[in-house]
Design a protein around this motif. Sequence first.
Motif, PDB file in Angstrom:
ATOM      1  N   ASP A 103       0.668  -1.040  -0.049  1.00  0.00           N
ATOM      2  CA  ASP A 103       0.082  -0.049   0.006  1.00  0.00           C
ATOM      3  C   ASP A 103       0.900   1.189  -0.013  1.00  0.00           C
ATOM      4  O   ASP A 103       0.729   2.296  -0.616  1.00  0.00           O
ATOM      5  CB  ASP A 103      -0.899   0.081   1.193  1.00  0.00           C
ATOM      6  CG  ASP A 103      -1.922  -1.117   1.131  1.00  0.00           C
ATOM      7  OD1 ASP A 103      -2.174  -1.552   0.079  1.00  0.00           O
ATOM      8  OD2 ASP A 103      -2.543  -1.430   2.141  1.00  0.00           O
ATOM      9  N   ASN A 104       1.960   1.334   0.899  1.00  0.00           N
ATOM     10  CA  ASN A 104       2.615   2.292   0.894  1.00  0.00           C
ATOM     11  C   ASN A 104       3.692   2.843  -0.284  1.00  0.00           C
ATOM     12  O   ASN A 104       3.980   3.917  -1.085  1.00  0.00           O
ATOM     13  CB  ASN A 104       3.924   2.102   2.085  1.00  0.00           C
ATOM     14  CG  ASN A 104       3.329   2.377   3.284  1.00  0.00           C
ATOM     15  OD1 ASN A 104       1.913   3.089   3.356  1.00  0.00           O
ATOM     16  ND2 ASN A 104       3.855   1.821   4.224  1.00  0.00           N
ATOM     17  N   GLU A 106       2.344   1.886  -3.582  1.00  0.00           N
ATOM     18  CA  GLU A 106       1.115   2.332  -4.277  1.00  0.00           C
ATOM     19  C   GLU A 106       1.151   3.868  -4.324  1.00  0.00           C
ATOM     20  O   GLU A 106       0.902   4.696  -4.880  1.00  0.00           O
ATOM     21  CB  GLU A 106      -0.082   1.801  -4.015  1.00  0.00           C
ATOM     22  CG  GLU A 106       0.045   0.323  -4.710  1.00  0.00           C
ATOM     23  CD  GLU A 106      -1.241  -0.557  -4.211  1.00  0.00           C
ATOM     24  OE1 GLU A 106      -2.226  -0.141  -3.584  1.00  0.00           O
ATOM     25  OE2 GLU A 106      -1.569  -1.436  -4.748  1.00  0.00           O
ATOM     26  N   ARG A 107       1.013   4.388  -2.820  1.00  0.00           N
ATOM     27  CA  ARG A 107       0.721   5.763  -2.455  1.00  0.00           C
ATOM     28  C   ARG A 107       2.182   6.632  -3.011  1.00  0.00           C
ATOM     29  O   ARG A 107       1.961   7.762  -3.233  1.00  0.00           O
ATOM     30  CB  ARG A 107       0.751   5.859  -0.845  1.00  0.00           C
ATOM     31  CG  ARG A 107      -0.607   5.518  -0.655  1.00  0.00           C
ATOM     32  CD  ARG A 107      -1.002   5.879   0.989  1.00  0.00           C
ATOM     33  NE  ARG A 107      -1.811   5.200   1.773  1.00  0.00           N
ATOM     34  CZ  ARG A 107      -1.445   4.080   2.391  1.00  0.00           C
ATOM     35  NH1 ARG A 107      -0.294   3.883   2.832  1.00  0.00           N
ATOM     36  NH2 ARG A 107      -2.387   3.119   2.883  1.00  0.00           N
ATOM     37  N   GLY A 108       3.256   5.998  -2.749  1.00  0.00           N
ATOM     38  CA  GLY A 108       4.478   6.786  -3.131  1.00  0.00           C
ATOM     39  C   GLY A 108       4.699   6.804  -4.656  1.00  0.00           C
ATOM     40  O   GLY A 108       5.044   8.055  -4.977  1.00  0.00           O
ATOM     41  N   LYS A 110       2.238   7.522  -6.552  1.00  0.00           N
ATOM     42  CA  LYS A 110       1.214   8.646  -7.019  1.00  0.00           C
ATOM     43  C   LYS A 110       1.763   9.805  -7.068  1.00  0.00           C
ATOM     44  O   LYS A 110       1.163  10.851  -7.389  1.00  0.00           O
ATOM     45  CB  LYS A 110       0.012   8.248  -6.255  1.00  0.00           C
ATOM     46  CG  LYS A 110      -0.869   7.054  -6.661  1.00  0.00           C
ATOM     47  CD  LYS A 110      -2.203   7.274  -5.755  1.00  0.00           C
ATOM     48  CE  LYS A 110      -2.851   5.829  -5.751  1.00  0.00           C
ATOM     49  NZ  LYS A 110      -4.113   5.731  -4.981  1.00  0.00           N
ATOM     50  N   ILE A 111       2.960  10.157  -6.474  1.00  0.00           N
ATOM     51  CA  ILE A 111       3.715  11.336  -6.538  1.00  0.00           C
ATOM     52  C   ILE A 111       4.119  11.862  -7.807  1.00  0.00           C
ATOM     53  O   ILE A 111       4.628  11.054  -8.491  1.00  0.00           O
ATOM     54  CB  ILE A 111       4.834  11.106  -5.734  1.00  0.00           C
ATOM     55  CG1 ILE A 111       4.257  11.127  -4.011  1.00  0.00           C
ATOM     56  CG2 ILE A 111       5.833  12.415  -5.608  1.00  0.00           C
ATOM     57  CD1 ILE A 111       5.776  10.733  -3.181  1.00  0.00           C
ATOM     58  N   TYR A 129       8.215  -2.382  -6.698  1.00  0.00           N
ATOM     59  CA  TYR A 129       6.766  -2.555  -6.429  1.00  0.00           C
ATOM     60  C   TYR A 129       6.229  -3.922  -7.354  1.00  0.00           C
ATOM     61  O   TYR A 129       5.548  -4.937  -7.109  1.00  0.00           O
ATOM     62  CB  TYR A 129       6.050  -1.278  -6.791  1.00  0.00           C
ATOM     63  CG  TYR A 129       4.576  -1.403  -6.742  1.00  0.00           C
ATOM     64  CD1 TYR A 129       3.595  -1.768  -5.817  1.00  0.00           C
ATOM     65  CD2 TYR A 129       3.721  -1.750  -8.083  1.00  0.00           C
ATOM     66  CE1 TYR A 129       2.285  -1.916  -5.661  1.00  0.00           C
ATOM     67  CE2 TYR A 129       2.390  -1.686  -8.291  1.00  0.00           C
ATOM     68  CZ  TYR A 129       1.664  -1.979  -7.021  1.00  0.00           C
ATOM     69  OH  TYR A 129       0.324  -2.098  -7.008  1.00  0.00           O
ATOM     70  N   PHE A 176     -10.387   2.912  -1.870  1.00  0.00           N
ATOM     71  CA  PHE A 176      -9.414   3.703  -1.129  1.00  0.00           C
ATOM     72  C   PHE A 176      -8.396   2.820  -0.870  1.00  0.00           C
ATOM     73  O   PHE A 176      -7.033   3.168  -0.458  1.00  0.00           O
ATOM     74  CB  PHE A 176      -9.979   4.311   0.083  1.00  0.00           C
ATOM     75  CG  PHE A 176     -11.105   5.083  -0.311  1.00  0.00           C
ATOM     76  CD1 PHE A 176     -10.956   6.465  -0.801  1.00  0.00           C
ATOM     77  CD2 PHE A 176     -12.586   4.946  -0.035  1.00  0.00           C
ATOM     78  CE1 PHE A 176     -12.186   7.183  -1.090  1.00  0.00           C
ATOM     79  CE2 PHE A 176     -13.665   5.629  -0.022  1.00  0.00           C
ATOM     80  CZ  PHE A 176     -13.222   7.004  -0.661  1.00  0.00           C
ATOM     81  N   GLN A 177      -8.553   1.748  -0.642  1.00  0.00           N
ATOM     82  CA  GLN A 177      -7.613   0.454  -0.357  1.00  0.00           C
ATOM     83  C   GLN A 177      -7.938  -1.017  -1.368  1.00  0.00           C
ATOM     84  O   GLN A 177      -9.053  -1.352  -0.968  1.00  0.00           O
ATOM     85  CB  GLN A 177      -7.411   0.368   1.196  1.00  0.00           C
ATOM     86  CG  GLN A 177      -6.221  -0.695   1.590  1.00  0.00           C
ATOM     87  CD  GLN A 177      -6.388  -0.476   3.120  1.00  0.00           C
ATOM     88  OE1 GLN A 177      -7.225  -0.922   3.637  1.00  0.00           O
ATOM     89  NE2 GLN A 177      -4.976  -0.502   3.716  1.00  0.00           N
ATOM     90  N   LYS A 178      -6.814  -1.295  -1.606  1.00  0.00           N
ATOM     91  CA  LYS A 178      -7.296  -2.538  -2.467  1.00  0.00           C
ATOM     92  C   LYS A 178      -7.297  -3.542  -1.553  1.00  0.00           C
ATOM     93  O   LYS A 178      -6.577  -3.776  -0.573  1.00  0.00           O
ATOM     94  CB  LYS A 178      -5.888  -2.959  -3.396  1.00  0.00           C
ATOM     95  CG  LYS A 178      -5.847  -2.282  -4.700  1.00  0.00           C
ATOM     96  CD  LYS A 178      -4.807  -2.604  -5.558  1.00  0.00           C
ATOM     97  CE  LYS A 178      -4.769  -1.837  -6.605  1.00  0.00           C
ATOM     98  NZ  LYS A 178      -3.772  -2.583  -7.728  1.00  0.00           N
TER      99      LYS A 178
END
Length: 196
Positions: A103-104, A106-108, A110-111, A129, A176-178
């Motif tokens: 998850d982290n 995936e968030r990273g 998106k920057i 990833y 919001f979260q897979k």
Amino acid sequence: MTEEKNNTLNEEVESQTNEQVELTDEEVETVFAEDKDSEKESNAVDYAAEIQVLTGKLEEADNRYLRLQADFDNFRRRTRLDIEAGQKYNAQKLVTELLPALDNFERGLKIEADNEQTKSLLQGMEMVYRSLVDALKNEGVEPIEAVGKEFDPNFHQAVMQGEDEKYGSNIVTDEFQKGYMLKDRLIRPSMVKVNQ
């Protein structure tokens, strides 16, 4: 004369005694025959009763043996199923612990990159990833498709509701979260927004 009387008397006693002895022998044979018949009948009754008792005990032992064998077969089957399930889902704990890191990532990713250094860093993160995703896929981990699908409480966790005219009622509009499945077992449901 007395001697003659004595002799005659002795002869009569002897003849009566012989007759009695002969009768007694016949009676004895009859009594023995009756005793033997009654003994045979008694033995036959004893044997029949003993056979019934032993037959009952044998049937009881057979039933106990069959129940024990069935219990053992059930135990063997349950053990085999437990071992198969353990082998099938042996990666579950590791997958559960890796999902937050995924998850982290995936968030990273998106920057938005504004310079070359950030772009190359994002490229390296994306490679790591993809390696993680491929390794999880090889273990049987699959992401749950959510956006555009009908809400299913077995696979989706609704955290918001909204109104979007592009989607029908009870359709997932945002994720919001897979969520992930390990083979046929749910590891984590998807956190979603559902259209009213």
